[in-house]
Motif scaffolding. Structure first.
Motif, mmCIF file in Angstrom:
data_model
loop_
_atom_site.group_PDB
_atom_site.id
_atom_site.type_symbol
_atom_site.label_atom_id
_atom_site.label_comp_id
_atom_site.label_asym_id
_atom_site.label_seq_id
_atom_site.Cartn_x
_atom_site.Cartn_y
_atom_site.Cartn_z
ATOM 1 N N LYS A 72 -2.188 3.980 4.782
ATOM 2 C CA LYS A 72 -2.973 4.993 4.083
ATOM 3 C C LYS A 72 -2.686 6.405 4.604
ATOM 4 O O LYS A 72 -2.756 7.382 3.846
ATOM 5 N N SER A 87 -2.573 9.026 -5.846
ATOM 6 C CA SER A 87 -2.535 7.847 -4.984
ATOM 7 C C SER A 87 -3.883 7.654 -4.299
ATOM 8 O O SER A 87 -4.590 8.623 -4.009
ATOM 9 N N VAL A 92 -5.730 16.120 -0.686
ATOM 10 C CA VAL A 92 -6.293 14.807 -0.368
ATOM 11 C C VAL A 92 -7.811 14.986 -0.373
ATOM 12 O O VAL A 92 -8.368 15.649 0.499
ATOM 13 N N ALA A 133 -9.261 9.808 -0.913
ATOM 14 C CA ALA A 133 -9.467 8.981 0.279
ATOM 15 C C ALA A 133 -10.907 8.472 0.257
ATOM 16 O O ALA A 133 -11.815 9.161 0.712
ATOM 17 N N VAL A 135 0.350 7.379 2.773
ATOM 18 C CA VAL A 135 0.066 7.890 1.431
ATOM 19 C C VAL A 135 -0.202 9.392 1.481
ATOM 20 O O VAL A 135 0.246 10.150 0.606
ATOM 21 N N ILE A 136 -0.903 9.834 2.517
ATOM 22 C CA ILE A 136 -1.138 11.279 2.680
ATOM 23 C C ILE A 136 0.189 11.995 2.917
ATOM 24 O O ILE A 136 0.436 13.089 2.381
ATOM 25 N N GLY A 172 -7.016 6.167 6.891
ATOM 26 C CA GLY A 172 -5.755 6.865 7.099
ATOM 27 C C GLY A 172 -5.931 8.216 7.751
ATOM 28 O O GLY A 172 -4.961 8.817 8.221
ATOM 29 N N ASN A 210 0.790 -1.230 0.000
ATOM 30 C CA ASN A 210 0.000 0.000 0.000
ATOM 31 C C ASN A 210 0.825 1.284 0.000
ATOM 32 O O ASN A 210 0.325 2.335 -0.408
ATOM 33 N N LEU A 211 2.056 1.197 0.471
ATOM 34 C CA LEU A 211 2.847 2.425 0.607
ATOM 35 C C LEU A 211 4.248 2.321 0.016
ATOM 36 O O LEU A 211 4.607 3.098 -0.871
ATOM 37 N N SER A 260 -5.644 6.781 -1.006
ATOM 38 C CA SER A 260 -5.532 6.657 0.442
ATOM 39 C C SER A 260 -6.852 6.062 0.953
ATOM 40 O O SER A 260 -7.450 5.228 0.286
ATOM 41 N N ALA A 271 -4.039 12.888 -3.750
ATOM 42 C CA ALA A 271 -4.591 11.601 -3.327
ATOM 43 C C ALA A 271 -6.096 11.716 -3.194
ATOM 44 O O ALA A 271 -6.638 12.810 -2.987
#
Length: 452
Positions: free
Chosen positions: A362, A342, A441, A387, A365-366, A348, A317-318, A344, A385
């Motif tokens: 997650k 990406s 995000v 979410a 990812v942020i 997250g 995931n990362l 997320s 990103a």
């Protein structure tokens, strides 16, 4: 997966029962269909005294085929608006916030079902005085409350637009408005989007905003990834669909359906970044957009979780995203004007019991977005990103019934989202016209109460 409760609510008996008992009332959301107008009705466009965006926004909306109404000219009390758009950049202290009430109060009940509310402001960090920054920050409370109050599928967003803009800023503002006002943003509400200065290119055809773009989608064999491949191809992209070898048949089916190409690759392999970069260099010569969608869950409470579950989730995931980015950027396969998007999760942002590994990945990812966006600004590459919240997929179908129903209802839309909702949002962030949108995000969660 079918939401039987939402289907029941749409029936005559269901509507009567919902009204009588005060149960959640999931609206029928307006989603994008090619050829649809941006709005089902006119837009009411207002501005605070001294606002700097009302005039250019009015020009953009009129060029997009939207009928505009001016509140100063008076409106028919029976008229319904597809959107309320307000330029709040002229508000420089808390006393000026009264202008928000004066605009929204008389129009609050005049928005059509699945209508849109967009407020435009100045980033508080760019304001000239503390009082102005305070007033501009207050706009977040307004838009998030409207998203919860208006109901009937109406969404509300705040868009902060830099005052130090350029042509790229205006192009990205147009792209953002086209996304937020259309059915593409059906499950996006209560969001704060920031538009800075940057390079952005308007498409020749807004119905095919990704024409000529090479887009890599990881985890493309099913679910959100498959929806992504379809939406991006619909918008004109040449899609390179990637997934693990075990998903090869499903991956080939998606690639054949959209006229794209398939790559079978385990992203956790030690040579995966090099093999992927070699493939893209040989076949396409570049990749304009990289969408990191591949992800897994290995759920257990932290005290019961073995090390393998932790390591696998963090790696897929990362860490795999970091390794792929490093390789593609080092070899300059992502050109100026490129995009990295990406996936997320609200986990997250809010955390989730039994998902410490997933939530950690997650949230990472942020962090990736926060760190990479400023670092790549000079190369003209945007990083954002999405979410997702509760999205109707085969994974959420496995959730126990009571928890699943709670996930569906605990948002302003009182329903789960669809994979296409995530795909449409990523599509917008991938457009060449969205180049000045970076470091964001964006939650695709129907304005979930989790993490709010």
């Amino acid at each position: 997966m079918t939401d039987r409760y939402a289907s029941f609510v749409q029936s005559g008996a269901g509507r009567a029962l919902v009204k009588r008992l005060g149960l959640p009332d999931p609206p029928r959301l307006r989603r994008h269909r090619p050829g649809d107008p941006l709005l089902p009705g006119p837009a009411l466009l207002g501005a605070a005294t001294g606002g700097r965006l009302a005039e250019p926004v009015g020009t953009l909306l009129a060029a997009a085929g939207i009928e505009l109404r001016d509140p100063a000219a008076g409106t028919d009390a029976t008229e319904r608006f597809g959107a309320l758009v307000y330029d709040a950049t002229g508000i420089t202290d808390s006393t000026g916030l009264r202008q928000l009430y004066d605009f929204f109060h008389p129009a609050a009940r005049s928005v059509t079902p699945s209508g849109r509310v967009v407020v435009l402001g100045t980033p508080p960090a760019e304001c000239d005085t503390p009082r102005e920054a305070t007033a501009q920050r207050a706009l977040e409370g307004l838009t998030r409350s409207i998203g919860k109050e208006f109901g009937r599928g109406v969404t509300a967003q705040l868009v902060y637009v830099t005052a130090d803009g350029d042509a790229g800023t205006n192009t990205s503002l147009e792209a953002t408005l086209r996304f937020l006002l259309s059915g593409r943003s059906a499950y996006v509400s209560g969001q704060v989007i920031r538009i800075g200065a940057g390079t952005a290119t308007a498409p020749a055809d807004w119905d095919r905003p990704l024409a000529g773009q090479v887009v890599l989608v990881t985890g493309a064999a099913r679910g959100i990834g498959a929806a992504l491949a379809r939406v991006l191809a619909r918008d004109g992209a040449q899609v390179v669909a990637l997934d693990i070898p075990a998903a090869g048949d499903a991956l080939a089916g998606v690639a054949n359906e959209i006229g794209g190409s398939a790559v079978q690759l385990d992203l956790t392999g030690p040579d995966a970044p090099t093999r992927l970069a070699d493939h893209l260099a040989a076949r396409q010569g570049r990749v304009d957009v990289v969408v990191h969608n591949a992800g897994i869950t290995r759920d257990k409470t932290l005290g019961r979780m073995d090390a393998d579950r932790w390591d696998q989730v963090i790696d897929v995931n990362l860490a795999s995203q970091e390794r792929i980015n490093d390789e593609l950027l080092a070899r300059e396969l992502i050109p100026a004007g490129g995009r990295i998007v990406s996936v997320s999760s609200i986990a997250g942002i809010a955390g989730n019991r039994g998902q410490t590994n997933y939530a950690t990945s997650k949230a990472g990812v942020i962090g990736l977005v926060d760190s990479l966006a400023p670092a790549l600004r000079g190369r003209g590459i945007s990083v954002n990103a999405v979410a997702p919240g509760f999205i109707e997929t085969r994974l959420t179908a496995r959730i126990p019934l009571v928890i699943r129903e709670a996930g569906r209802r605990m948002n302003s839309m009182a329903q789960g989202g669809l994979p296409v909702d995530v795909a449409e949002t990523i599509g917008w962030l991938s457009w060449p016209a969205s180049g000045a949108v970076s470091g964001n995000v964006v939650r695709v969660c129907g304005q979930s109460l989790l993490g709010a």
